[in-house]
Design a protein around this motif. Structure first.
Motif, PDB file in Angstrom:
ATOM      1  N   UNK A  17      -0.016  -5.798 -36.704  1.00 60.58           N
ATOM      2  CA  UNK A  17      -0.929  -4.752 -37.178  1.00 60.58           C
ATOM      3  C   UNK A  17      -1.115  -3.681 -36.128  1.00 60.58           C
ATOM      4  N   UNK A  18      -1.269  -4.072 -34.864  1.00 55.59           N
ATOM      5  CA  UNK A  18      -1.408  -3.087 -33.794  1.00 55.59           C
ATOM      6  C   UNK A  18      -0.177  -2.190 -33.692  1.00 55.59           C
ATOM      7  N   UNK A  19       0.999  -2.790 -33.752  1.00 50.46           N
ATOM      8  CA  UNK A  19       2.224  -1.997 -33.665  1.00 50.46           C
ATOM      9  C   UNK A  19       2.324  -1.014 -34.821  1.00 50.46           C
ATOM     10  N   UNK A  20       1.948  -1.457 -36.014  1.00 58.43           N
ATOM     11  CA  UNK A  20       2.031  -0.573 -37.177  1.00 58.43           C
ATOM     12  C   UNK A  20       0.994   0.542 -37.101  1.00 58.43           C
ATOM     13  N   UNK A  21      -0.202   0.250 -36.606  1.00 57.68           N
ATOM     14  CA  UNK A  21      -1.216   1.294 -36.448  1.00 57.68           C
ATOM     15  C   UNK A  21      -0.730   2.356 -35.480  1.00 57.68           C
ATOM     16  N   UNK A  22      -0.090   1.921 -34.420  1.00 53.37           N
ATOM     17  CA  UNK A  22       0.427   2.882 -33.440  1.00 53.37           C
ATOM     18  C   UNK A  22       1.542   3.726 -34.052  1.00 53.37           C
ATOM     19  N   UNK A  23       2.407   3.107 -34.854  1.00 50.01           N
ATOM     20  CA  UNK A  23       3.487   3.877 -35.480  1.00 50.01           C
ATOM     21  C   UNK A  23       2.947   4.840 -36.536  1.00 50.01           C
ATOM     22  N   UNK A  46       5.397   7.261 -43.153  1.00 48.14           N
ATOM     23  CA  UNK A  46       4.191   6.452 -43.324  1.00 48.14           C
ATOM     24  C   UNK A  46       4.270   5.658 -44.621  1.00 48.14           C
ATOM     25  N   UNK A  47       4.741   6.316 -45.692  1.00 54.94           N
ATOM     26  CA  UNK A  47       4.872   5.613 -46.964  1.00 54.94           C
ATOM     27  C   UNK A  47       5.860   4.459 -46.841  1.00 54.94           C
ATOM     28  N   UNK A  48       6.927   4.670 -46.093  1.00 52.79           N
ATOM     29  CA  UNK A  48       7.916   3.611 -45.885  1.00 52.79           C
ATOM     30  C   UNK A  48       7.273   2.422 -45.159  1.00 52.79           C
ATOM     31  N   UNK A  49       6.411   2.693 -44.191  1.00 51.35           N
ATOM     32  CA  UNK A  49       5.737   1.602 -43.475  1.00 51.35           C
ATOM     33  C   UNK A  49       4.861   0.791 -44.416  1.00 51.35           C
ATOM     34  N   UNK A  50       4.110   1.471 -45.264  1.00 53.68           N
ATOM     35  CA  UNK A  50       3.237   0.759 -46.186  1.00 53.68           C
ATOM     36  C   UNK A  50       4.038  -0.080 -47.183  1.00 53.68           C
ATOM     37  N   UNK A  87      -8.642   3.783 -30.886  1.00 59.09           N
ATOM     38  CA  UNK A  87      -7.416   3.614 -31.667  1.00 59.09           C
ATOM     39  C   UNK A  87      -7.730   3.328 -33.127  1.00 59.09           C
ATOM     40  N   UNK A  88      -8.644   2.403 -33.369  1.00 58.63           N
ATOM     41  CA  UNK A  88      -9.008   2.071 -34.745  1.00 58.63           C
ATOM     42  C   UNK A  88      -9.741   3.234 -35.406  1.00 58.63           C
ATOM     43  N   UNK A  89     -10.493   4.007 -34.631  1.00 55.91           N
ATOM     44  CA  UNK A  89     -11.194   5.164 -35.195  1.00 55.91           C
ATOM     45  C   UNK A  89     -10.206   6.200 -35.727  1.00 55.91           C
ATOM     46  N   UNK A  90      -9.120   6.445 -34.989  1.00 54.58           N
ATOM     47  CA  UNK A  90      -8.100   7.376 -35.481  1.00 54.58           C
ATOM     48  C   UNK A  90      -7.443   6.837 -36.751  1.00 54.58           C
ATOM     49  N   UNK A  91      -7.176   5.541 -36.752  1.00 54.12           N
ATOM     50  CA  UNK A  91      -6.573   4.903 -37.925  1.00 54.12           C
ATOM     51  C   UNK A  91      -7.502   5.015 -39.127  1.00 54.12           C
ATOM     52  N   UNK A  92      -8.787   4.831 -38.912  1.00 53.28           N
ATOM     53  CA  UNK A  92      -9.769   4.927 -39.994  1.00 53.28           C
ATOM     54  C   UNK A  92      -9.854   6.352 -40.529  1.00 53.28           C
ATOM     55  N   UNK A  93      -9.896   7.319 -39.641  1.00 50.53           N
ATOM     56  CA  UNK A  93      -9.971   8.719 -40.096  1.00 50.53           C
ATOM     57  C   UNK A  93      -8.732   9.096 -40.910  1.00 50.53           C
ATOM     58  N   UNK A  94      -7.571   8.643 -40.472  1.00 55.51           N
ATOM     59  CA  UNK A  94      -6.350   8.917 -41.222  1.00 55.51           C
ATOM     60  C   UNK A  94      -6.421   8.269 -42.603  1.00 55.51           C
ATOM     61  N   UNK A  95      -6.956   7.068 -42.653  1.00 56.97           N
ATOM     62  CA  UNK A  95      -7.082   6.372 -43.932  1.00 56.97           C
ATOM     63  C   UNK A  95      -8.033   7.118 -44.867  1.00 56.97           C
ATOM     64  N   UNK A  96      -9.154   7.615 -44.344  1.00 60.54           N
ATOM     65  CA  UNK A  96     -10.125   8.308 -45.182  1.00 60.54           C
ATOM     66  C   UNK A  96      -9.542   9.592 -45.763  1.00 60.54           C
ATOM     67  N   UNK A  97      -8.648  10.223 -45.033  1.00 61.17           N
ATOM     68  CA  UNK A  97      -8.076  11.488 -45.507  1.00 61.17           C
ATOM     69  C   UNK A  97      -6.895  11.287 -46.451  1.00 61.17           C
TER      70      UNK A  97
END
Length: 847
Positions: A201-207, A218-222, A339-349
Motif C-alpha cells: 500500500x505504501x509503494x502504491x501511494x507513493x506511485x 493511476x487508473x492502471x494502478x487501481x 504522505x497520507x494527507x496528500x493521498x487523501x486530498x487526491x482521493x477527495x478530488x
C-alpha cells in the motif's frame, strides 16, 4: 495388567520425546517477510504491476498459500526461505544454548542451540555439524526485542528476552543476566541496521503521488491492485507497517488493547460493521477513541477509509455513506501524516471520476433524514452565506489537466458534499483532546453546526453556533462584541474571559482551546460526578478587575461584580466576620426573592453561606477532648512495643480491633453530619431574621449594600489561589496561604484572615514565572518567593493580563509605573530596571 499398561505408556512417552528431540517440533513457518521496494519487485516490474495479497486460511483451519481460492486483495508476496543446514550457515554473530518457551506441551521450556546471523535468528537441535534447523525468525526493522526484567526472573528463576517477528514470537531464557543482555543487544543491533520495510500500500501511494498528473497510469494502478479498492472481505494484515509486538499498547492496557497490528485489523472489521449498523454513533466513537489512544493507527484508518470509498459497487447507498460520515468525523478530529494527507486530498478530488468510469450505481443518492432546522439566531459565530455554500461546487481544476473536480461530475450527490466538507475541515483541524461527543458526531454526520450556550452572571445566557474548529478566542471576541454593543460595555476598563465552571470549581479557558473539546469534557464529567456537582457550564465573567470604583450601579457589569463577589463568599474566600456573612446571605435573599415571605421558596443554605466556615466551626467543637472508656484509657497506657502472639487468637483480636475502629469512625461521621445539620439550621434562622429586617430594599439597593460590606476587605477585587508558601529558598518549611493577584500588587494572606501578611506592588517585582513543574517563583528585590500550586498556568496568565492592561493604559496616555512587553506564554519573566524613575521592562524569557 495395569502395571503393563503403565510401562507401555512410559515407553511410548520416552519414544515420543526422542523423536521430538531428533526431529524437533513441527512449527508453522512464516509464509513471507516484507522487504524493501527492491525485494517486492524481484522481476523488475513497477509497483503498479504488482498484485498484492495476504496469507489466508484453508478450509481445514491451517494456513495455506493457495491464492486462487481467495479474493485477489488477500494475496501477498511470498518469499521462499532456503532450507540450508548448519553446514551452510552464513556468518554467525552470536551463538549458544538458550531455553525457549514451548506452548501446548508438558515441558514448558526446551533447550536449543541458537545462532544469530545478519538476517535471521535460527535454532537447531545441537551445535554439531549437520544438526537439523528447527526454526527461523527473519529479522527486519519491524521486529522488536523486550529486554530482561526482574519480575520475570523472580517468577521463573531465569532472565528472559522476547523477540517479536511477523508471525512468530521467541521467548528465550537463560540463567545469566549478562548473557541475556548480550543476546538482546546483538539482536537489536541487527534490527536497527535493516532498511525500512514498505508495504505494498505504501509503494502504491507513493506511485500514485508521482503519477497524479497521468490519469491513465493511476487508473492502471487501481485496476491491477485490488488492495486499493473497496472489499467486502476482511483484512488479515494492516495496510501500513507497524512493529511486530509493538509495546505502545501497554500504556493503555487498562482499556484492553492488543498490539497495534492487531488493533489495525480489528478497526477494519469495525468499519465494515458500519454498513449494517442500526446506530452508527457508538462504532464511530469507538474508532475515534482507539485512534486517540493509539496515535499510529490514525494514518491506517484514513487509508482504510480511502480504500472503502474507492470503486465502490453501490456508492450512493446509505451503507456506503457511512464510510464518508466516519471520514468526516476523522477529518474534524485528527490530521493524517503528510504522505497520507496528500493521498487523501487526491482521493477527495478524483473519486467521482474514478467511480463514473466503472459505469455502475445510480446517479442520484437516496434522500437522507433531514436535520432539524436551526432556530433564529441573533449571534452566529461562523457567518455562512448561501453564496459560500454554492461556491463549494465551483472549485477549479486541481491535480491534473484532464481530471475534473468532483463537483463538476456529480454536483448534487451527497458524496460531493461530504468530500467538499472534508477538504475544508482538513484546512482547520487541530488534534483534539477528546473524542467528539454523541451530539457532535450526529452534527458532523449531517454536516451541521452545534449549539453552544455561554452563561452570564445570573440567569442570562447567549447561544452560539460553533463548529468542531471553533476556539475560545473566537467565541470570546464574539461575546465581547455583542456585550459591548447591547450591554453598554464599550467604555469598560475591565477585561473579561470564558470560564469552565461548576458549583465547586472554575478555571479560565485558554484562548486556543477548542470549544467542542470543552463541551465533550463537560458531558464526560457529568456522567462521573454527583448531581450536585455535575452542572458544568461555560461562563463569561470578569477576568481582570482594573477599576471597580468606576462601574456604574445601573450597568450589567455591576451585576457581574455582584455575582462573582457572591461566588467568593460561598467558597469561603471573602475573609469577613461571621455576622457579616449572615448579613450578606440575607442581602442575597432580598436581591433574589424580594421581601421576606413565609410562602417564598428559600434556596438551600449552601447557595447562601460558606460551607467551609460552617464545617470549620463544627470541627472545632468536636476537637475538644472527650472522656474515654476505661478500657481505651488502659490501652493508651500500654507500651508500644508490646505485640500479640501470632496465631488464631491474635488474628481474632486484631480483627475485633479493626472492627471496633471502623465502628468508631462511622459513629464520628454520623455525629459530624448531625452537628452540621444542627449548625446549618441555626445559621439559617439567623439569616432569615436578618432578611426580615430588609423589607423595602430594592434589588439595586441590596446589591449596593452587599458590595459595600465586601469592599471593606483590603483585597477586594483580587483573585485568590491556594498555595504552599516556602519560607526559605531551600524549602525547609512551608505553610498554606492565599496568593492574591490584583491590578496593582500581589499579596499573601493567611486563609480566613483579612489583613495581608505581605504585599508586593508590581513596581517592586523583578521577575516571576514557573520555576519547575509545580513551583511558581516571584523575585521582589533581593527576596525569592517560592509557591507550590496546581494553578501555575492560571497565575502566570493572570499576571500577564494585568501587565498587558497596564501597558494599554500607558499607551492611551494614562499614568503608569511599568513598561512591559505583552506575552501570554507561560514561562519566566524578568523585569530589568531602567534609568528612568520607577520604570520597568518585562521581556519574556521562558525557563
Amino acid at each position: 495388567m495395569p502395571l503393563q499398561g503403565v510401562c507401555w505408556f512410559l515407553c511410548c512417552r520416552q519414544g515420543f520425546s526422542l523423536l521430538g528431540r531428533d526431529y524437533g517440533e513441527k512449527e508453522e513457518e512464516a509464509p513471507f517477510e516484507l522487504r524493501n521496494k527492491e525485494d517486492l519487485t524481484p522481476n523488475g516490474r513497477s509497483p503498479a504491476e504488482v498484485t498484492v495479497s495476504q496469507p489466508t486460511r484453508t478450509a481445514n483451519g491451517t494456513n495455506g498459500h493457495t491464492v486462487s481460492e481467495v479474493n485477489e486483495e488477500m494475496k501477498s508476496l511470498v518469499i521462499e526461505k532456503s532450507k540450508m543446514g548448519l553446514e551452510e550457515e552464513p556468518e554467525v554473530l552470536v551463538k549458544g544454548w538458550l531455553l525457549r518457551e514451548v506452548r501446548g506441551n508438558w515441558i514448558k521450556q526446551r533447550r536449543y542451540w541458537f545462532m544469530l546471523s545478519q538476517d535471521s535468528l535460527d535454532y537447531y537441535t545441537g551445535p554439531e555439524k549437520g544438526a537439523r534447523r528447527l526454526g527461523t525468525l527473519v529479522l527486519t526493522n519491524l521486529c522488536s526485542v523486550i529486554w530482561p526484567d526482574k519480575q520475570t526472573y523472580k517468577e521463573t528463576g531465569h532472565w528472559s528476552i522476547t523477540v517479536y517477528g511477523r508471525k512468530h514470537c521467541y521467548r528465550l531464557y537463560t540463567k545469566h543476566f549478562n548473557e541475556a543482555v548480550h543476546w538482546a543487544c546483538a539482536i537489536q543491533k541487527i534490527i536497527d541496521t535493516k532498511a525500512p520495510v514498505e508495504t505494498p500500500t505504501q509503494l502504491l501511494i507513493r506511485d500514485i503521488e508521482e503519477n497524479k498528473f497521468n490519469p491513465e497510469a493511476v487508473e492502471h494502478m487501481y485496476q491491477h491492485n485490488p488492495i486499493l479498492k473497496y472489499t467486502q472481505g476482511p483484512l488479515y494484515a494492516p495496510l501500513l507497517p507497524f512493529p511486530y509486538g509493538s509495546l505502545e499498547h501497554t500504556y493503555h492496557s487498562g482499556k484492553g488493547y492488543g498490539s497495534v497490528r492487531e488493533e489495525a485489523v480489528k478497526l477494519f472489521n469495525c468499519l465494515q460493521q458500519l454498513e449494517s449498523a442500526w446506530e452508527p454513533v457508538p462504532i464511530i466513537q469507538g474508532v475515534l477513541q482507539t485512534c486517540l489512544d493509539l496515535r499510529p493507527l490514525r494514518d491506517e484508518v484514513y487509508c482504510q477509509l480511502v480504500k472503502q470509498t474507492s470503486y465502490t459497487p453501490a456508492p450512493y447507498t446509505a451503507a456506503h455513506l457511512r464510510y464518508w460520515q466516519l471520514l468526516t468525523c476523522m477529518s474534524c478530529t485528527f490530521l493524517p501524516g503528510p504522505t497520507v494527507l496528500k493521498y487523501l486530498r487526491f482521493h477527495l478530488k478524483s473519486w467521482a471520476e474514478l467511480r463514473l468510469e466503472l459505469g455502475s450505481g445510480p446517479r442520484n443518492p437516496p434522500p437522507l433524514p433531514q436535520c432539524p432546522k436551526k432556530p433564529p439566531r441573533e449571534c452566529l459565530l461562523s457567518e455562512r452565506t448561501d453564496q459560500k455554500k454554492e461556491s463549494r461546487g465551483g472549485e477549479g481544476k486541481k491535480g491534473g489537466k484532464s481530471r475534473k473536480g468532483i463537483q463538476s461530475q456529480s454536483p448534487e450527490s451527497e458524496m460531493d458534499n461530504y468530500a467538499s466538507f472534508i477538504s475544508e475541515a482538513l484546512e482547520k483541524t487541530k488534534c483534539r483532546e477528546c473524542v467528539p461527543s454523541w451530539e457532535e458526531i450526529q452534527m458532523l454526520m449531517s454536516r451541521q453546526e452545534m449549539l453552544c450556550t455561554v452563561h452570564y452572571p445570573g440567569p442570562l445566557s447567549c447561544q452560539l453556533y460553533i463548529s468542531s474548529h471553533t476556539t475560545a478566542n473566537e467565541v470570546w471576541e464574539h461575546v465581547v462584541r455583542r456585550m459591548q454593543e447591547k450591554l453598554g460595555l464599550q467604555e469598560s476598563k475591565n477585561t473579561f474571559a470564558l470560564y469552565e465552571q461548576n458549583a465547586l470549581w472554575e478555571q479560565p479557558v485558554a484562548g486556543s482551546a477548542l470549544i467542542a473539546d470543552i463541551l465533550t469534557r463537560f458531558e464526560n464529567l457529568s456522567t462521573k460526578e454527583s448531581e450536585s456537582e455535575s452542572q458544568w457550564k461555560l461562563c463569561f465573567k470578569l477576568y481582570c478587575l482594573l477599576d471597580p470604583d468606576s462601574i456604574s450601579v445601573d450597568s450589567i457589569e455591576y451585576l457581574f461584580l455582584f455575582e462573582q463577589c457572591h461566588e467568593m463568599v460561598v467558597r469561603g474566600q471573602l475573609p469577613v466576620c461571621e455576622e457579616d456573612l449572615h448579613v450578606l446571605a440575607s442581602l442575597r435573599l432580598q436581591c433574589l426573592m424580594g421581601d421576606f415571605s413565609t410562602h417564598a421558596p428559600c434556596p438551600p443554605l449552601e447557595e447562601l453561606f460558606s460551607g467551609h466556615v460552617l464545617e470549620s466551626r463544627v470541627l472545632m467543637s468536636l476537637s475538644a477532648p472527650q472522656t474515654l472508656p476505661p478500657c481505651q484509657v488502659a490501652a493508651q497506657g500500654c507500651p508500644t512495643t508490646q505485640r500479640f502472639h501470632t496465631g488464631l487468637l491474635a488474628g481474632a483480636l486484631w480483627s475485633h480491633t479493626a472492627t471496633a475502629a471502623h465502628k468508631q469512625k462511622v459513629e464520628q461521621d454520623m455525629r459530624l453530619r448531625s452537628r452540621l445539620k444542627e449548625e446549618g439550621a441555626t445559621v439559617m434562622v439567623s439569616i432569615l431574621e436578618h432578611w426580615k429586617g430588609l423589607a423595602g430594599y430594592s434589588r439595586r439597593d441590596s446589591m449596593a449594600a452587599y458590595l459595600t460590606i465586601a469592599r471593606q476587605w483590603s483585597g477586594f477585587g483580587c483573585t485568590l489561589y491556594e498555595v504552599d508558601f516556602y519560607i526559605s529558598s531551600t524549602g525547609s518549611f512551608s505553610q498554606k496561604l492565599w496568593l492574591g493577584v490584583a491590578a496593582t500588587s500581589v499579596s499573601l494572606y493567611r486563609q480566613g484572615e483579612a489583613e495581608a501578611l505581605e504585599s508586593f506592588p508590581y513596581g517592586q517585582i523583578c521577575s516571576y514565572g514557573v520555576s519547575n513543574s509545580n513551583t511558581f517563583k516571584i523575585t521582589a528585590g533581593d527576596r525569592d518567593l517560592l509557591f507550590e500550586t496546581t494553578k501555575l498556568t492560571e497565575i502566570m496568565q493572570l499576571m500577564n493580563a494585568y501587565f498587558s492592561a497596564i501597558h494599554r493604559q500607558q499607551g492611551k496616555g494614562q499614568d503608569a509605573d511599568i513598561t512591559i512587553t505583552e506575552s501570554t506564554e507561560v514561562g519566566f519573566h524578568h523585569l530589568a530596571l531602567t534609568q528612568t524613575p520607577t520604570l520597568l521592562e518585562l521581556p519574556s524569557h521562558p525557563v
